[in-house]
Motif scaffolding. Structure first.
Motif, short mmCIF file in Angstrom:
data_model
loop_
_atom_site.label_atom_id
_atom_site.label_comp_id
_atom_site.label_asym_id
_atom_site.label_seq_id
_atom_site.Cartn_x
_atom_site.Cartn_y
_atom_site.Cartn_z
N GLY A 53 0.73 -1.24 -0.22
CA GLY A 53 0.50 -0.02 -0.17
C GLY A 53 1.35 1.26 0.02
O GLY A 53 2.16 1.11 0.98
N GLY A 54 0.79 2.31 -0.80
CA GLY A 54 0.92 2.49 -0.66
C GLY A 54 2.22 3.56 -1.25
O GLY A 54 3.63 4.12 -1.77
N ALA A 55 3.10 2.26 -1.92
CA ALA A 55 4.61 2.15 -2.83
C ALA A 55 4.55 2.91 -4.15
O ALA A 55 3.67 2.93 -4.86
CB ALA A 55 5.06 0.86 -2.78
N PHE A 56 5.22 3.05 -4.19
CA PHE A 56 5.96 3.64 -5.74
C PHE A 56 6.62 2.59 -6.21
O PHE A 56 7.63 3.23 -5.55
CB PHE A 56 6.57 5.28 -5.13
CG PHE A 56 7.07 6.42 -6.66
CD1 PHE A 56 7.18 5.81 -7.59
CD2 PHE A 56 5.47 7.16 -6.86
CE1 PHE A 56 7.18 6.55 -8.65
CE2 PHE A 56 6.20 8.17 -8.07
CZ PHE A 56 6.58 7.85 -8.50
N ILE A 57 6.22 2.30 -7.49
CA ILE A 57 7.54 1.71 -8.84
C ILE A 57 7.79 2.71 -9.80
O ILE A 57 7.15 2.62 -10.23
CB ILE A 57 6.91 0.02 -9.04
CG1 ILE A 57 6.12 -0.67 -7.97
CG2 ILE A 57 7.79 -0.36 -9.70
CD1 ILE A 57 7.22 -1.34 -6.52
N GLY A 58 9.16 2.45 -9.57
CA GLY A 58 9.91 4.06 -10.34
C GLY A 58 9.89 3.21 -11.55
O GLY A 58 9.20 2.14 -11.98
N ALA A 59 9.18 3.92 -12.80
CA ALA A 59 9.35 3.96 -13.93
C ALA A 59 10.13 2.77 -14.74
O ALA A 59 11.05 2.94 -14.77
CB ALA A 59 9.61 5.13 -15.25
N GLY A 60 10.15 2.06 -15.45
CA GLY A 60 10.48 1.03 -16.71
C GLY A 60 11.38 0.13 -15.24
O GLY A 60 12.13 -0.52 -16.24
N SER A 61 10.36 0.24 -14.20
CA SER A 61 10.95 -0.91 -12.84
C SER A 61 10.61 -2.28 -13.48
O SER A 61 9.28 -2.65 -14.44
CB SER A 61 10.45 -0.61 -11.88
OG SER A 61 11.63 -0.06 -11.58
N LEU A 62 11.18 -3.78 -13.01
CA LEU A 62 10.64 -5.14 -12.97
C LEU A 62 10.74 -5.37 -12.06
O LEU A 62 11.84 -5.72 -11.02
CB LEU A 62 12.20 -5.77 -14.22
CG LEU A 62 11.68 -7.28 -13.91
CD1 LEU A 62 10.23 -7.94 -14.71
CD2 LEU A 62 12.53 -8.19 -14.34
N VAL A 63 9.28 -5.82 -11.49
CA VAL A 63 9.40 -6.52 -10.04
C VAL A 63 9.20 -8.29 -10.55
O VAL A 63 7.57 -8.66 -11.06
CB VAL A 63 7.90 -5.83 -9.48
CG1 VAL A 63 7.68 -6.71 -8.15
CG2 VAL A 63 8.72 -4.49 -9.42
N PRO A 64 10.18 -8.78 -10.21
CA PRO A 64 10.54 -10.33 -10.56
C PRO A 64 8.63 -11.14 -9.88
O PRO A 64 7.60 -10.47 -9.14
CB PRO A 64 11.17 -10.58 -10.28
CG PRO A 64 11.96 -9.82 -9.38
CD PRO A 64 11.14 -8.61 -9.22
N PRO A 65 8.97 -12.05 -10.38
CA PRO A 65 7.46 -13.17 -9.92
C PRO A 65 8.19 -13.60 -8.04
O PRO A 65 9.49 -13.76 -7.76
CB PRO A 65 7.97 -14.38 -10.14
CG PRO A 65 8.20 -14.64 -11.89
CD PRO A 65 8.92 -13.26 -11.34
N GLY A 66 7.28 -13.08 -7.60
CA GLY A 66 6.62 -13.49 -6.48
C GLY A 66 7.34 -12.44 -5.43
O GLY A 66 7.62 -12.57 -3.77
N LYS A 67 7.87 -11.76 -5.87
CA LYS A 67 8.42 -10.47 -4.89
C LYS A 67 7.75 -9.15 -4.68
O LYS A 67 6.85 -9.56 -4.73
CB LYS A 67 9.61 -9.34 -6.06
CG LYS A 67 10.00 -8.36 -5.23
CD LYS A 67 11.63 -9.07 -5.10
CE LYS A 67 12.39 -7.01 -4.53
NZ LYS A 67 13.79 -7.38 -4.21
N VAL A 68 7.85 -8.80 -3.21
CA VAL A 68 7.15 -8.32 -2.18
C VAL A 68 7.82 -7.46 -1.89
O VAL A 68 9.11 -7.24 -1.32
CB VAL A 68 6.78 -9.04 -0.53
CG1 VAL A 68 5.24 -8.04 0.10
CG2 VAL A 68 5.87 -10.39 -0.70
N ILE A 69 7.00 -6.59 -2.49
CA ILE A 69 7.49 -4.22 -1.81
C ILE A 69 6.93 -4.32 -1.16
O ILE A 69 5.87 -3.55 -0.83
CB ILE A 69 7.13 -3.27 -3.66
CG1 ILE A 69 7.94 -4.49 -4.69
CG2 ILE A 69 7.89 -2.36 -2.91
CD1 ILE A 69 9.47 -4.30 -3.99
N PRO A 70 7.81 -3.46 -0.08
CA PRO A 70 7.08 -2.70 1.23
C PRO A 70 5.74 -2.07 0.90
O PRO A 70 6.70 -1.28 -0.16
CB PRO A 70 8.16 -2.94 2.60
CG PRO A 70 9.19 -2.95 1.66
CD PRO A 70 9.40 -3.29 0.11
#
Length: 174
Positions: free
Chosen positions: A110-127
Motif C-alpha cells: 500500500g502506498g508504494a511507488f514503483i519507478g518507471a521502467g522497473s521489473l518486479v519479478p515473480p513472487g517479489k514483495v515490495i513493502p
C-alpha cells in the motif's frame, strides 16, 4: 470494446470511463470512478481480474493472468502508461511507473511507488510506502511527504479526467 469470454461479461460501475479503443474482456470487475485509458487491454480470459474504485490504468497498459492466479488491484491505484501487470496484487494507493513490468505473484504494498521502467519479478514483495526502482526492482528509500502529495494529485486528476472524457463520449451519443 467490452467483450464476453466463455459467457463471462465484464462488470463495472456506471461511473467507469473506458476509452473507445480499450479492450476489456471476460471475468473482469471494475469499481467506481475508475478509468481505463486509450489502447489498454484487460483480458479476463484465464483467471479473474478485480479492479477497485478510483483506479486509473493509463494508455497502452496490458493486464492479464496465469491460471488460478487472480489479478487484484485495490482502490486508488495508479498504473502508468505501457505497464504490464500479470497475476499480481497491487495494494491501495500504490503507483506503478510507466513501462514497468509486475509479474506473477508479486505484491506491491500500500502506498508504494514503483519507478518507471522497473521489473518486479515473480513472487517479489515490495513493502508499503517505499520507492522501489530498477530491473529487478529494489527498495531505494521511504516515500516522503512530497511523493505522497504527488501520488494523491495524480489519482485525483485521473478521476477528474476520466469523468470529463466519459461526459464527452456520452454527449456524442445524444
Amino acid at each position: 470494446m467490452i467483450l464476453p469470454y466463455h459467457h463471462k461479461m465484464p462488470k463495472m460501475s456506471d461511473s467507469v470511463f473506458i476509452a473507445p479503443n480499450a479492450v476489456v474482456s471476460g471475468d473482469v470487475e471494475i469499481g467506481d470512478e475508475s478509468s481505463i485509458w486509450f489502447g489498454t487491454v484487460i483480458r479476463g480470459d484465464v483467471a479473474p481480474t478485480r479492479i477497485g474504485n478510483r483506479v486509473n490504468i493509463q494508455d497502452l497498459t496490458m493486464l492479464h493472468q496465469s491460471p488460478n492466479n487472480t489479478l487484484l488491484i485495490e482502490d486508488d491505484v495508479t498504473i502508468g502508461h505501457q505497464a504490464t501487470i500479470h497475476s499480481a496484487v497491487l495494494r491501495k494507493n500504490c503507483l506503478i511507473g510507466m513501462g514497468s513490468l509486475i509479474l506473477d505473484g508479486a505484491e506491491i504494498g500500500g502506498g508504494a511507488f514503483i519507478g518507471a521502467g522497473s521489473l518486479v519479478p515473480p513472487g517479489k514483495v515490495i513493502p508499503p510506502n517505499v520507492l522501489a526502482f530498477g530491473r529487478p526492482a529494489k527498495v531505494v528509500r521511504p516515500l516522503n511527504d512530497h511523493d505522497l502529495k504527488e501520488m494523491a494529485r495524480i489519482r485525483r486528476e485521473y478521476v477528474e479526467k476520466g469523468q470529463a472524457y466519459k461526459q464527452v463520449i456520452e454527449n456524442q451519443k445524444l
